[in-house]
Design a protein around this motif. Sequence first.
Motif, PDB file in Angstrom:
ATOM      1  N   GLN A 213       0.833  -1.206   0.000  1.00  0.00           N
ATOM      2  CA  GLN A 213       0.000   0.000   0.000  1.00  0.00           C
ATOM      3  C   GLN A 213       0.865   1.254   0.000  1.00  0.00           C
ATOM      4  O   GLN A 213       0.626   2.194  -0.777  1.00  0.00           O
ATOM      5  CB  GLN A 213      -0.927  -0.005   1.218  1.00  0.00           C
ATOM      6  CG  GLN A 213      -1.945  -1.133   1.228  1.00  0.00           C
ATOM      7  CD  GLN A 213      -2.813  -1.109   2.467  1.00  0.00           C
ATOM      8  OE1 GLN A 213      -2.844  -0.094   3.178  1.00  0.00           O
ATOM      9  NE2 GLN A 213      -3.520  -2.209   2.739  1.00  0.00           N
ATOM     10  N   GLU A 214       1.878   1.295   0.827  1.00  0.00           N
ATOM     11  CA  GLU A 214       2.727   2.490   0.883  1.00  0.00           C
ATOM     12  C   GLU A 214       3.499   2.686  -0.408  1.00  0.00           C
ATOM     13  O   GLU A 214       3.683   3.824  -0.869  1.00  0.00           O
ATOM     14  CB  GLU A 214       3.683   2.355   2.071  1.00  0.00           C
ATOM     15  CG  GLU A 214       2.984   2.344   3.425  1.00  0.00           C
ATOM     16  CD  GLU A 214       3.955   2.139   4.563  1.00  0.00           C
ATOM     17  OE1 GLU A 214       5.162   1.954   4.269  1.00  0.00           O
ATOM     18  OE2 GLU A 214       3.530   2.129   5.734  1.00  0.00           O
ATOM     19  N   PHE A 215       3.955   1.625  -1.008  1.00  0.00           N
ATOM     20  CA  PHE A 215       4.722   1.768  -2.247  1.00  0.00           C
ATOM     21  C   PHE A 215       3.841   2.284  -3.380  1.00  0.00           C
ATOM     22  O   PHE A 215       4.241   3.191  -4.140  1.00  0.00           O
ATOM     23  CB  PHE A 215       5.345   0.412  -2.611  1.00  0.00           C
ATOM     24  CG  PHE A 215       6.109   0.445  -3.905  1.00  0.00           C
ATOM     25  CD1 PHE A 215       7.394   0.965  -3.962  1.00  0.00           C
ATOM     26  CD2 PHE A 215       5.536  -0.030  -5.083  1.00  0.00           C
ATOM     27  CE1 PHE A 215       8.088   0.994  -5.157  1.00  0.00           C
ATOM     28  CE2 PHE A 215       6.232   0.004  -6.280  1.00  0.00           C
ATOM     29  CZ  PHE A 215       7.517   0.521  -6.314  1.00  0.00           C
ATOM     30  N   LEU A 216       2.654   1.707  -3.534  1.00  0.00           N
ATOM     31  CA  LEU A 216       1.780   2.164  -4.621  1.00  0.00           C
ATOM     32  C   LEU A 216       1.327   3.605  -4.405  1.00  0.00           C
ATOM     33  O   LEU A 216       1.210   4.388  -5.368  1.00  0.00           O
ATOM     34  CB  LEU A 216       0.574   1.237  -4.736  1.00  0.00           C
ATOM     35  CG  LEU A 216       0.884  -0.218  -5.153  1.00  0.00           C
ATOM     36  CD1 LEU A 216      -0.392  -1.050  -5.176  1.00  0.00           C
ATOM     37  CD2 LEU A 216       1.578  -0.252  -6.508  1.00  0.00           C
ATOM     38  N   LYS A 217       1.061   3.971  -3.161  1.00  0.00           N
ATOM     39  CA  LYS A 217       0.691   5.355  -2.898  1.00  0.00           C
ATOM     40  C   LYS A 217       1.839   6.305  -3.182  1.00  0.00           C
ATOM     41  O   LYS A 217       1.625   7.423  -3.667  1.00  0.00           O
ATOM     42  CB  LYS A 217       0.230   5.510  -1.456  1.00  0.00           C
ATOM     43  CG  LYS A 217      -1.128   4.865  -1.179  1.00  0.00           C
ATOM     44  CD  LYS A 217      -1.534   5.060   0.282  1.00  0.00           C
ATOM     45  CE  LYS A 217      -2.885   4.421   0.562  1.00  0.00           C
ATOM     46  NZ  LYS A 217      -3.297   4.581   1.989  1.00  0.00           N
ATOM     47  N   SER A 218       3.051   5.911  -2.895  1.00  0.00           N
ATOM     48  CA  SER A 218       4.203   6.781  -3.174  1.00  0.00           C
ATOM     49  C   SER A 218       4.427   6.961  -4.665  1.00  0.00           C
ATOM     50  O   SER A 218       5.011   7.965  -5.093  1.00  0.00           O
ATOM     51  CB  SER A 218       5.454   6.198  -2.526  1.00  0.00           C
ATOM     52  OG  SER A 218       5.779   4.936  -3.114  1.00  0.00           O
ATOM     53  N   GLN A 219       3.973   6.021  -5.476  1.00  0.00           N
ATOM     54  CA  GLN A 219       4.123   6.126  -6.930  1.00  0.00           C
ATOM     55  C   GLN A 219       2.916   6.785  -7.592  1.00  0.00           C
ATOM     56  O   GLN A 219       2.851   6.842  -8.831  1.00  0.00           O
ATOM     57  CB  GLN A 219       4.338   4.728  -7.519  1.00  0.00           C
ATOM     58  CG  GLN A 219       5.570   4.014  -6.996  1.00  0.00           C
ATOM     59  CD  GLN A 219       6.851   4.759  -7.317  1.00  0.00           C
ATOM     60  OE1 GLN A 219       6.970   5.405  -8.379  1.00  0.00           O
ATOM     61  NE2 GLN A 219       7.811   4.724  -6.394  1.00  0.00           N
ATOM     62  N   GLY A 220       1.966   7.223  -6.765  1.00  0.00           N
ATOM     63  CA  GLY A 220       0.825   7.969  -7.296  1.00  0.00           C
ATOM     64  C   GLY A 220      -0.298   7.111  -7.803  1.00  0.00           C
ATOM     65  O   GLY A 220      -1.097   7.573  -8.635  1.00  0.00           O
ATOM     66  N   ILE A 221      -0.383   5.877  -7.363  1.00  0.00           N
ATOM     67  CA  ILE A 221      -1.458   4.986  -7.805  1.00  0.00           C
ATOM     68  C   ILE A 221      -2.530   4.982  -6.733  1.00  0.00           C
ATOM     69  O   ILE A 221      -2.240   4.773  -5.551  1.00  0.00           O
ATOM     70  CB  ILE A 221      -0.914   3.563  -8.061  1.00  0.00           C
ATOM     71  CG1 ILE A 221       0.094   3.588  -9.211  1.00  0.00           C
ATOM     72  CG2 ILE A 221      -2.053   2.594  -8.364  1.00  0.00           C
ATOM     73  CD1 ILE A 221       0.727   2.244  -9.493  1.00  0.00           C
ATOM     74  N   GLU A 222      -3.749   5.149  -7.137  1.00  0.00           N
ATOM     75  CA  GLU A 222      -4.868   5.153  -6.206  1.00  0.00           C
ATOM     76  C   GLU A 222      -5.359   3.721  -6.014  1.00  0.00           C
ATOM     77  O   GLU A 222      -5.683   3.024  -6.994  1.00  0.00           O
ATOM     78  CB  GLU A 222      -5.991   6.040  -6.735  1.00  0.00           C
ATOM     79  CG  GLU A 222      -7.159   6.173  -5.769  1.00  0.00           C
ATOM     80  CD  GLU A 222      -8.244   7.087  -6.309  1.00  0.00           C
ATOM     81  OE1 GLU A 222      -9.298   7.212  -5.647  1.00  0.00           O
ATOM     82  OE2 GLU A 222      -8.040   7.653  -7.404  1.00  0.00           O
TER      83      GLU A 222
END
Length: 698
Positions: A213-222
């Motif tokens: 979750q943290e990685f995808l959020k850091s890459q701008g993916i909702e």
Amino acid sequence: MLFVARVTRAAEGNRGGGCRAAMVTNPVHGLPFLPGSSFTDSTKTAFHRSQTLGYRNGYAVTRRPTVGIGGDRLHYNQLSQAELDELANKAPVLTYGPPRPPPPAEFVPAHVAFDKKVLKFSAYFQEDVPISTEEHYRIRQVNIYYYLEDDSMSVVEPVVENSGIPQGKLIKRQRLAKNDVGDHYHWKDLNRGINITIYGKTFRVVDCDQFTQEFLKSQGIELNPPEKMALDPYTELRKEPVCKFVTPSDFDQLKQFLTFDKQVLRFYAIWDDTDSLFGECRHYIIHYYLMDDTVEIREVHERNNGRDPFPLLMNRQHMPKILVENAKNFPQCVLEISDQEVLEWYTAKDFIVGKSLTILGRTFFIYDCDQFTRQYYKDKFGMPDLPRIDVTKHEPPPVKQELPPYNGYGLIEDSAQNCFALIPKAPRKDIIKMLVNDNKVLRYLAALESPIPEDKNRRFVFSYFLATDMISIFEPPVRNSGIIGGKFLGRTKVVKPFSSVDNPVYYGPSDFFIGAVIEVFGHRFIILDTDEYVLKYMESNASQYSQEALASIQNRIRKQDAPPQDAPPQDALAPGSESMQATEEPKAQDLDTLIDTIQMHLKDHSCKDNLCETFQIYDKEESGFVDKEVFFKVCDTLNIPVDDSLIKEGLQESDLPFCPEDRIFHTTASTSFSNCCCRMSLKLGLGTDSREVARPAC
């Protein structure tokens, strides 16, 4: 002014060139502080340095000097802190040129930056079950792992114990294609609440872990909202309790269970199977559970009994006592026995100490029980005493292993080793005795006692080895004797002639002395002399030898020390002369010594009572003389050792002067062999009248 102060401080910190720096610290006003523009002060004579060390409260401390070398005052910077910061941050562009740009950031490859960084998604897929009547499809939960370092993926199903389905890693780690064009799945294509198809199977992604979750959020993916994991209907059905139908009964089993819970009767029994081939007597423990009337039989294992450690002989179950008639052909190994096949079950009253009962074809004898069982039988059945029965079998006494008779080959100790082990070993030796008596040998000179005339002059050397109690015989070769000398007997132990075969007695050092007779395998030897070492050994170990052996050595020493005497004149030997009487007295003394020696030697050979009568039968003329052949024949018949040199010497001493050479005066000889008249007969044998010898002897 700033430049001058800096040079002054540099000169102050330089210890090696302190004096030189002090001489150039006074430049002429208006001239630059450069080499050649300053002059030394020739009038200056003080060049000492100020003290910078001191003590404060007993501790050595340093202090900043206030004056320079020679007492000159030091110049300090009078700049403010802002000016000092400005000078420190000022870039000397004119002097050093423009500043260089910083180096670019170091390149970090993807396999290093994303090492051990994995995205984890929780998913499931549906699998059809066409051959089962209980389920039509199956929900299988999996974990999808995405490895950021090389964009590879793997699908792993958690292993469920006893599921019967091959589980674990379903898809190995690899790059997975997402379409027919050849594109591969990227982490940008993964999210919650989507379906992904891998090798024809559609996986529903329902959730992910915190790192993902943290990685995808850091890459701008909702991220989509998480979904609930689907459950397998057959697994949920198995979790429901199974419906049990209980048949109503008049007997209250619940009351029995609550009353006798954890109450067990313990009996100790044996199964005696010694009548069969390879059978044995084995011990068991029988447990009778009062709560449900079941029976359990446990094995009793002993240490190193060679059996597998099975704890139970019979599992806990109801035990039938009497079956119905048609139940003999009932397939008991396939189906369970019910009440329809059993007329009577085993109960607690059937287990009594001292009685036998048959369970599953085995007859068990109960010989003891524990204290709780005794108290239960006393309260329930009124049996006050259940004594313990001794069932231990006393082992028969061990059979004494007797050695077979000796066959005559080698030593008996060496031959007996073949009876003790399959691979015989050498008999044990006395190592201490071998070390103490190493290289100690007793040597004796002996003669062979034989009726053969050629053997009279043969001499032998006996060697007795104290370390091993062995004897070797060597015959010195004599030139032109016709007999080959050399080794007569190798080193071995020699058994005494009168010892038994089972308990042999070997010759020892105490059996060897001058005049002793040694019988070696049928040959009789007479010890004639010894060496000096034997005399020293006998002197140091006098307690091992008999009085006869010590007396023989003393006589030998006297003969060696006695001076040679010349023969007396012929007239001095006339009868009745003084010299003759003086000669007879020593002769009588030597005869007494000889008689004592003969008695000691013949102590094991008692004289027969009919010795005189036997000689008188052959002496028909009553002359008192018999032939030598007849004499030796009679002695051989009566087991009298007439071949001994001591007895021959006694016969010669007791023989009459007028006796023929081929005849023996048997009256004197028979008297010499008698224990009661030996001394009398030998003394009377010195007379000249035969009647004086023959009458009083016997």
